[in-house]
Design a protein around this motif. Structure first.
Motif, PDB file in Angstrom:
ATOM      1  N   PRO A   1       0.654  -1.128   0.117  1.00 13.40           N
ATOM      2  CA  PRO A   1      -0.086  -0.009   0.071  1.00 13.40           C
ATOM      3  C   PRO A   1       0.946   1.283   0.042  1.00 13.40           C
ATOM      4  CG  PRO A   1      -0.185  -1.143   2.170  1.00 13.40           C
ATOM      5  CD  PRO A   1       0.541  -1.948   1.276  1.00 13.40           C
ATOM      6  N   GLY A   2       1.822   1.256   0.610  1.00 21.13           N
ATOM      7  CA  GLY A   2       2.905   2.206   0.481  1.00 21.13           C
ATOM      8  C   GLY A   2       3.357   2.882  -0.886  1.00 21.13           C
ATOM      9  N   VAL A   3       3.485   1.641  -1.691  1.00 19.23           N
ATOM     10  CA  VAL A   3       3.942   1.896  -3.054  1.00 19.23           C
ATOM     11  C   VAL A   3       2.736   2.535  -3.735  1.00 19.23           C
ATOM     12  CG1 VAL A   3       4.537   0.996  -5.185  1.00 19.23           C
ATOM     13  CG2 VAL A   3       5.823   0.433  -3.377  1.00 19.23           C
ATOM     14  N   ASP A   4       1.708   1.875  -3.329  1.00 19.68           N
ATOM     15  CA  ASP A   4       0.296   2.540  -4.127  1.00 19.68           C
ATOM     16  C   ASP A   4       0.192   3.976  -3.928  1.00 19.68           C
ATOM     17  OD1 ASP A   4      -2.167   1.981  -5.418  1.00 19.68           O
ATOM     18  OD2 ASP A   4      -3.236   2.343  -3.706  1.00 19.68           O
ATOM     19  N   ARG A   5       0.139   4.371  -2.883  1.00 23.41           N
ATOM     20  CA  ARG A   5       0.232   5.620  -2.195  1.00 23.41           C
ATOM     21  C   ARG A   5       1.201   6.598  -2.908  1.00 23.41           C
ATOM     22  NH1 ARG A   5      -0.461   7.533   3.752  1.00 23.41           N
ATOM     23  NH2 ARG A   5      -0.519   9.320   2.831  1.00 23.41           N
ATOM     24  N   LEU A   6       2.518   6.188  -3.025  1.00 16.77           N
ATOM     25  CA  LEU A   6       3.565   6.795  -3.848  1.00 16.77           C
ATOM     26  C   LEU A   6       3.016   7.473  -5.181  1.00 16.77           C
ATOM     27  CD1 LEU A   6       6.251   7.864  -3.987  1.00 16.77           C
ATOM     28  CD2 LEU A   6       7.063   5.696  -4.971  1.00 16.77           C
ATOM     29  N   LEU A   7       2.444   6.006  -5.969  1.00 21.97           N
ATOM     30  CA  LEU A   7       2.260   6.553  -7.197  1.00 21.97           C
ATOM     31  C   LEU A   7       0.865   7.454  -7.317  1.00 21.97           C
ATOM     32  CD1 LEU A   7       2.837   2.999  -8.883  1.00 21.97           C
ATOM     33  CD2 LEU A   7       4.376   5.095  -8.648  1.00 21.97           C
ATOM     34  N   ARG A   8      -0.061   7.400  -6.459  1.00 24.46           N
ATOM     35  CA  ARG A   8      -1.079   8.167  -6.421  1.00 24.46           C
ATOM     36  C   ARG A   8      -0.661   9.478  -6.116  1.00 24.46           C
ATOM     37  NH1 ARG A   8      -4.459   7.145  -2.579  1.00 24.46           N
ATOM     38  NH2 ARG A   8      -3.501   5.340  -1.639  1.00 24.46           N
ATOM     39  N   ASP A   9      -0.091  10.003  -5.164  1.00 20.08           N
ATOM     40  CA  ASP A   9       0.285  11.126  -4.654  1.00 20.08           C
ATOM     41  C   ASP A   9       1.421  11.820  -5.538  1.00 20.08           C
ATOM     42  OD1 ASP A   9      -1.087  10.454  -2.493  1.00 20.08           O
ATOM     43  OD2 ASP A   9       0.300  10.223  -0.991  1.00 20.08           O
ATOM     44  N   HIS A  10       2.223  10.979  -6.426  1.00 18.73           N
ATOM     45  CA  HIS A  10       3.286  11.510  -7.124  1.00 18.73           C
ATOM     46  C   HIS A  10       3.242  10.854  -8.264  1.00 18.73           C
ATOM     47  CE1 HIS A  10       5.156  13.599  -3.527  1.00 18.73           C
ATOM     48  NE2 HIS A  10       4.760  12.472  -2.978  1.00 18.73           N
ATOM     49  N   PRO A  11       2.058  10.953  -9.343  1.00 18.25           N
ATOM     50  CA  PRO A  11       1.990  10.225 -10.492  1.00 18.25           C
ATOM     51  C   PRO A  11       2.994  10.286 -11.573  1.00 18.25           C
ATOM     52  CG  PRO A  11       0.231  12.161 -10.365  1.00 18.25           C
ATOM     53  CD  PRO A  11       1.372  11.995  -9.071  1.00 18.25           C
ATOM     54  N   LYS A  12       4.045  11.116 -11.323  1.00 21.36           N
ATOM     55  CA  LYS A  12       5.117  11.302 -12.685  1.00 21.36           C
ATOM     56  C   LYS A  12       6.234  10.422 -12.283  1.00 21.36           C
ATOM     57  CE  LYS A  12       4.445  16.267 -13.871  1.00 21.36           C
ATOM     58  NZ  LYS A  12       5.026  17.568 -13.865  1.00 21.36           N
ATOM     59  N   VAL A  13       5.942   9.766 -10.974  1.00 15.95           N
ATOM     60  CA  VAL A  13       7.151   8.952 -10.674  1.00 15.95           C
ATOM     61  C   VAL A  13       6.851   7.485 -11.320  1.00 15.95           C
ATOM     62  CG1 VAL A  13       8.058   7.214  -8.838  1.00 15.95           C
ATOM     63  CG2 VAL A  13       7.608   9.726  -8.432  1.00 15.95           C
ATOM     64  N   GLU A  14       7.781   7.053 -12.410  1.00 14.14           N
ATOM     65  CA  GLU A  14       7.703   5.829 -13.153  1.00 14.14           C
ATOM     66  C   GLU A  14       8.642   5.127 -12.895  1.00 14.14           C
ATOM     67  OE1 GLU A  14       7.250   6.602 -17.337  1.00 14.14           O
ATOM     68  OE2 GLU A  14       6.065   8.354 -16.886  1.00 14.14           O
ATOM     69  N   ALA A  15       9.945   5.419 -12.106  1.00 12.43           N
ATOM     70  CA  ALA A  15      10.715   4.394 -11.805  1.00 12.43           C
ATOM     71  C   ALA A  15      11.287   4.617 -10.410  1.00 12.43           C
ATOM     72  CB  ALA A  15      12.041   4.450 -12.796  1.00 12.43           C
ATOM     73  N   VAL A  16      11.602   3.415  -9.742  1.00  9.23           N
ATOM     74  CA  VAL A  16      12.144   3.644  -8.408  1.00  9.23           C
ATOM     75  C   VAL A  16      13.502   2.936  -8.217  1.00  9.23           C
ATOM     76  CG1 VAL A  16      11.791   2.906  -5.938  1.00  9.23           C
ATOM     77  CG2 VAL A  16       9.936   3.689  -7.405  1.00  9.23           C
TER      78      VAL A  16
ATOM     79  N   GLU B   1       2.903  -9.159 -10.868  1.00  7.74           N
ATOM     80  CA  GLU B   1       1.402  -8.945 -11.048  1.00  7.74           C
ATOM     81  C   GLU B   1       0.724  -8.750  -9.681  1.00  7.74           C
ATOM     82  OE1 GLU B   1      -2.016 -11.733 -13.160  1.00  7.74           O
ATOM     83  OE2 GLU B   1       0.073 -12.123 -13.276  1.00  7.74           O
ATOM     84  N   GLY B   2      -0.336  -7.893  -9.902  1.00  5.95           N
ATOM     85  CA  GLY B   2      -0.994  -7.691  -8.411  1.00  5.95           C
ATOM     86  C   GLY B   2      -0.669  -6.454  -7.619  1.00  5.95           C
ATOM     87  N   TRP B   3       0.559  -6.131  -8.221  1.00  3.56           N
ATOM     88  CA  TRP B   3       1.166  -4.930  -7.405  1.00  3.56           C
ATOM     89  C   TRP B   3       0.920  -3.519  -8.258  1.00  3.56           C
ATOM     90  CZ3 TRP B   3       4.892  -4.200  -3.114  1.00  3.56           C
ATOM     91  CH2 TRP B   3       4.833  -5.306  -2.263  1.00  3.56           C
ATOM     92  N   PRO B   4       0.923  -2.486  -7.615  1.00  2.00           N
ATOM     93  CA  PRO B   4       0.819  -1.051  -8.258  1.00  2.00           C
ATOM     94  C   PRO B   4       2.368  -1.281  -9.314  1.00  2.00           C
ATOM     95  CG  PRO B   4       0.774  -0.705  -5.967  1.00  2.00           C
ATOM     96  CD  PRO B   4       1.020  -2.143  -6.200  1.00  2.00           C
ATOM     97  N   GLN B   5       1.917  -0.832 -10.488  1.00  2.00           N
ATOM     98  CA  GLN B   5       2.969  -0.998 -11.438  1.00  2.00           C
ATOM     99  C   GLN B   5       3.820   0.004 -11.580  1.00  2.00           C
ATOM    100  OE1 GLN B   5       3.243  -4.100 -13.778  1.00  2.00           O
ATOM    101  NE2 GLN B   5       2.650  -4.456 -11.669  1.00  2.00           N
ATOM    102  N   VAL B   6       5.210  -0.332 -11.281  1.00  2.00           N
ATOM    103  CA  VAL B   6       6.585   0.770 -11.331  1.00  2.00           C
ATOM    104  C   VAL B   6       7.566  -0.080 -11.743  1.00  2.00           C
ATOM    105  CG1 VAL B   6       6.893   0.821  -9.124  1.00  2.00           C
ATOM    106  CG2 VAL B   6       7.333   2.903 -10.254  1.00  2.00           C
ATOM    107  N   MET B   7       8.459   0.689 -12.451  1.00  2.00           N
ATOM    108  CA  MET B   7       9.706   0.115 -12.941  1.00  2.00           C
ATOM    109  C   MET B   7      10.697   0.385 -11.703  1.00  2.00           C
ATOM    110  SD  MET B   7      11.622  -1.472 -15.134  1.00  2.00           S
ATOM    111  CE  MET B   7      10.882  -1.287 -16.870  1.00  2.00           C
ATOM    112  N   ARG B   8      11.222  -1.201 -11.229  1.00  2.00           N
ATOM    113  CA  ARG B   8      12.116  -1.059 -10.058  1.00  2.00           C
ATOM    114  C   ARG B   8      13.485  -1.166 -11.004  1.00  2.00           C
ATOM    115  NH1 ARG B   8      10.364  -6.361  -7.167  1.00  2.00           N
ATOM    116  NH2 ARG B   8       9.942  -7.050  -9.415  1.00  2.00           N
ATOM    117  N   VAL B   9      14.270  -0.489 -10.066  1.00  2.00           N
ATOM    118  CA  VAL B   9      15.945  -0.507 -11.008  1.00  2.00           C
ATOM    119  C   VAL B   9      16.806  -0.739  -9.754  1.00  2.00           C
ATOM    120  CG1 VAL B   9      17.577   0.939 -12.182  1.00  2.00           C
ATOM    121  CG2 VAL B   9      14.999   1.321 -12.418  1.00  2.00           C
ATOM    122  N   PHE B  10      17.565  -1.849 -10.176  1.00  2.00           N
ATOM    123  CA  PHE B  10      18.480  -2.020  -9.256  1.00  2.00           C
ATOM    124  C   PHE B  10      20.183  -2.146  -9.476  1.00  2.00           C
ATOM    125  CE2 PHE B  10      14.768  -4.963  -8.978  1.00  2.00           C
ATOM    126  CZ  PHE B  10      14.112  -4.789  -7.715  1.00  2.00           C
TER     127      PHE B  10
END
Length: 488
Positions: free
Chosen positions: A365-380, A402-411
């Motif tokens: 839910p924290g990632v979901d809030r991040l993407l709702r509050d900051h919609p320009k974030v596309e990569a973490v 799948e099933g998570w808020p969709q955002v690109m994770r970068v490692f």
């Protein structure tokens, strides 16, 4: 308790080296490995396949230095006499080691070794220890390195001479050498002046500053600077005193400020982490190319890995002229955190000019809030390494499951080891959470995390203390303090 910096000598054995028929690369490789462990290599020598010469050298070096590494002379032929020479060095008899007998039988596919020259490889000095390398360190060509153990006799470590085997063996046996990582501190200065014009300043600085070593190197055909100085000391305070004296004495116009990324890579040049840091900067660049109009955030919880990640990313932004740009960092506080972590987090916000986004949520839910509050974030950007839980199958760029808020994770740090992370943190003078100096090597929360037992020791008064996290020799024990009941 201050740890005395260990020393080492490397002995390359073989007539082929002295005749110039074979070029030695093992000593250079070993020196790099030992340097990054904090071990000071004091001597490198080559000797012939003559027992008396080897014994004379080993007696001298083993009495003088903490470690002595030998390269070569451990095969089955007549001129492989290193084990004999080591035995003679310490006046020990040669004995058959049953483990080695079985290994030789299996490796060469023979049952009866009585008349087989390979039996020589199982005949070792009586007071010996066997150390097996990490299997992940070997390639198919260097399978010998993880099949045959390293033979240690007192402070002499006997390694093979074939470079592929030597490198894989030493790479997988770093845990055999007590680390003194963090015992030396280094900075660079770049000058427009020729070295002859600053020689007197360097001499005066050395007279005034104890425990400081200054290297001075001419740089040819460089339009920015002509001389590179390396300033190395046994403590951060001693290093800072020397730097203050140098910068106040040298002409201000002669000191060159170099690109932040280049400076970081220069510092890491002789370590494995150099190539990995370079790759991390390339990942940052690719991330910005993939998401040119989007915002990029960093997942940050105060741990060592994401701290290094944040520092490297900050250097990258500086090199691109974006030092004033606020970087979004996501901090999900899903359980009661360490007070020291919260304090470090606030200090990092000021240090790196961060836009801190805090949520008291579980991760999803924290990632979901991040993407709702900051919609320009596309990569973490995330600090996971492949040895972390649930991280072995990750790739550098990977969308959330799948099933998570969709955002690109970068490692960017996926292939880094525990030791390489600390090498970079210490050499780049990265500020880190104070818990790592109290024996914690992996941070959870106060209820499930305690100081790592592998870092425990008793001082001269019998008081139990803990070494800092960077002193952990075996990176596989990184999480030994996790999921155990912490002492209130």
């Amino acid at each position: 308790m201050a740890m005395q910096r260990p020393t080492a000598a490397i002995v390359v054995i073989g007539d082929e080296i002295l005749k110039g028929h074979t070029q030695d690369s093992n000593s250079s490789f070993a020196a790099k490995i030992l340097y990054r462990l904090g071990v000071r290599v004091c001597r490198i020598t080559a000797v012939s396949d003559t027992k008396e010469d080897i014994v004379e050298e080993l007696r001298l070096l083993s009495a003088r230095y903490t470690f002595v590494l030998t390269s070569g002379g451990v095969g089955p032929t007549h001129d492989d006499i290193t084990f004999e020479a080591v035995a003679a060095t310490f006046d020990l008899p040669l004995v058959l080691d049953e483990q080695l007998v079985q290994i030789v039988q299996s490796f060469y596919g023979v049952r009866d070794l009585r008349n087989n020259p390979a039996l020589k490889m199982a005949r070792v000095p009586q007071e010996h220890e066997l150390f097996y390398a990490d299997p992940s360190a070997a390639t198919k060509k260097a399978a010998w390195a993880t099949t045959f153990p390293l033979v240690k006799v007192r402070n002499v470590y006997v390694l093979p001479g074939l470079p592929e085997c030597f490198e894989a063996c030493l790479q997988g046996l770093q845990h055999c050498f007590p680390s003194s990582l963090g015992s030396r501190f280094m900075e660079y200065l770049f000058l427009r002046s020729e070295e002859s014009l600053v020689a007197h300043v360097l001499e005066d600085t050395l007279k005034s500053c104890a425990d400081v070593v200054i290297g001075c190197y001419p740089v040819l055909k460089n339009p920015e600077y002509e001389t590179k100085l390396t300033v190395e000391a046994g403590s951060r305070s001693a290093l800072n005193r020397a730097l203050d004296l140098l910068t106040s004495t040298l002409p201000a116009e002669s000191i060159v400020q170099v690109d932040a990324v280049k400076l970081a890579l220069d510092k890491l040049l002789h370590l494995n982490s150099h190539e990995k840091a370079s790759a991390a900067f390339e990942v940052f660049a690719e991330c910005h190319q993939r998401f040119p109009d989007a915002e990029i955030a960093i997942s940050f919880n105060g741990g060592k890995d994401c701290t290094l990640l944040l520092h490297l990313y900050h250097l990258f932004l500086r090199s691109k002229g974006k030092a004033d740009q606020k970087t979004k960092v996501l901090y999900i506080r899903n359980q009661e955190p360490f007070r020291e972590v919260e304090q470090f987090l606030q200090a990092a916000v000021e240090r790196y000019n961060l836009h801190l986004i805090e949520y008291n949520e579980q991760i999803k839910p924290g990632v979901d809030r991040l993407l709702r509050d900051h919609p320009k974030v596309e990569a973490v950007l995330m600090g996971n390494r492949s040895t972390d839980p649930y991280s072995s199958t990750l790739s550098t760029f990977k969308m959330t499951d799948e099933g998570w808020p969709q955002v690109m994770r970068v490692f960017p740090l996926l292939e880094w080891s525990y030791a390489e992370v600390w090498q970079a943190i210490l050499l780049l003078s990265v500020e880190y959470c104070s818990l790592y100096d109290q024996g914690y090597s992996s941070l959870g929360n106060p209820r499930n995390t305690a100081p790592n037992p592998a870092l425990r020791y008793e001082d001269e008064h019998g008081v139990v203390r803990y070494r800092p996290a960077h002193a952990l020799v075996n990176g596989a024990e990184e999480r030994a303090g996790r999921n155990i009941k912490a002492t209130p």
